[in-house]
Design a protein around this motif. Sequence first.
Motif, short mmCIF file in Angstrom:
data_model
loop_
_atom_site.label_atom_id
_atom_site.label_comp_id
_atom_site.label_asym_id
_atom_site.label_seq_id
_atom_site.Cartn_x
_atom_site.Cartn_y
_atom_site.Cartn_z
N MET A 1 -19.35 27.85 37.83
CA MET A 1 -18.53 27.29 36.78
C MET A 1 -19.38 26.38 35.90
N ALA A 2 -19.14 26.48 34.63
CA ALA A 2 -19.82 25.62 33.67
C ALA A 2 -18.81 24.65 33.08
N HIS A 3 -19.30 23.50 32.66
CA HIS A 3 -18.46 22.49 32.01
C HIS A 3 -19.17 22.09 30.73
N GLU A 4 -18.49 22.29 29.60
CA GLU A 4 -19.09 21.95 28.31
C GLU A 4 -18.12 21.10 27.50
N LYS A 5 -18.71 20.29 26.61
CA LYS A 5 -17.91 19.48 25.70
C LYS A 5 -18.15 19.99 24.28
N PHE A 6 -17.08 20.04 23.50
CA PHE A 6 -17.14 20.53 22.13
C PHE A 6 -16.56 19.48 21.20
N ASP A 7 -17.09 19.40 19.99
CA ASP A 7 -16.47 18.63 18.92
C ASP A 7 -15.50 19.58 18.23
N VAL A 8 -14.29 19.10 17.93
CA VAL A 8 -13.29 19.92 17.27
C VAL A 8 -12.88 19.23 15.97
N THR A 9 -12.88 19.98 14.87
CA THR A 9 -12.51 19.43 13.57
C THR A 9 -11.23 20.08 13.06
N GLY A 10 -10.54 19.35 12.21
CA GLY A 10 -9.36 19.90 11.55
C GLY A 10 -8.04 19.57 12.22
N MET A 11 -8.07 18.93 13.37
CA MET A 11 -6.82 18.58 14.06
C MET A 11 -6.26 17.30 13.45
N THR A 12 -4.97 17.31 13.10
CA THR A 12 -4.34 16.14 12.51
C THR A 12 -3.11 15.66 13.27
N CYS A 13 -2.64 16.45 14.25
CA CYS A 13 -1.42 16.07 14.96
C CYS A 13 -1.39 16.70 16.35
N SER B 1 -20.33 33.60 33.62
CA SER B 1 -20.64 35.03 33.70
C SER B 1 -19.63 35.86 32.90
N ARG B 2 -18.54 35.22 32.46
CA ARG B 2 -17.50 35.94 31.71
C ARG B 2 -17.26 35.41 30.30
N VAL B 3 -17.68 34.17 30.05
CA VAL B 3 -17.40 33.52 28.75
C VAL B 3 -18.65 32.78 28.30
N THR B 4 -18.87 32.80 26.98
CA THR B 4 -19.98 32.02 26.41
C THR B 4 -19.41 30.91 25.53
N PRO B 5 -20.17 29.87 25.29
CA PRO B 5 -19.71 28.83 24.35
C PRO B 5 -19.39 29.40 22.97
#
Length: 74
Positions: free
Chosen positions: A1-13, A49-53
């Motif tokens: 299992m991998a654990h990654e953090k992402f910045d997300v833009t455009g969320m207002t609510c 093994s099933r998903v990439t960033p």
Amino acid sequence: MAHEKFDVTGMTCASCQAHVDRAVRRIDGVSEVAVNLLSGSMAVDYDESRVTPDQITAAVDRAGYGASLVETAA
């Protein structure tokens, strides 16, 4: 299992936050998602093994928001 953090833009609510959460949870191989509206971030646990960033950021993009992987210093 991998654990990654992402910045997300455009969320207002909270609805935006929920939309991003649902979009990423639908990806086969993602086990946990935590989207934070206030910090504009998202933490994802997934089977590398099933998903990439790139697949995760693409799902957020398709949902109408922006996402980028947070690079961690080694």
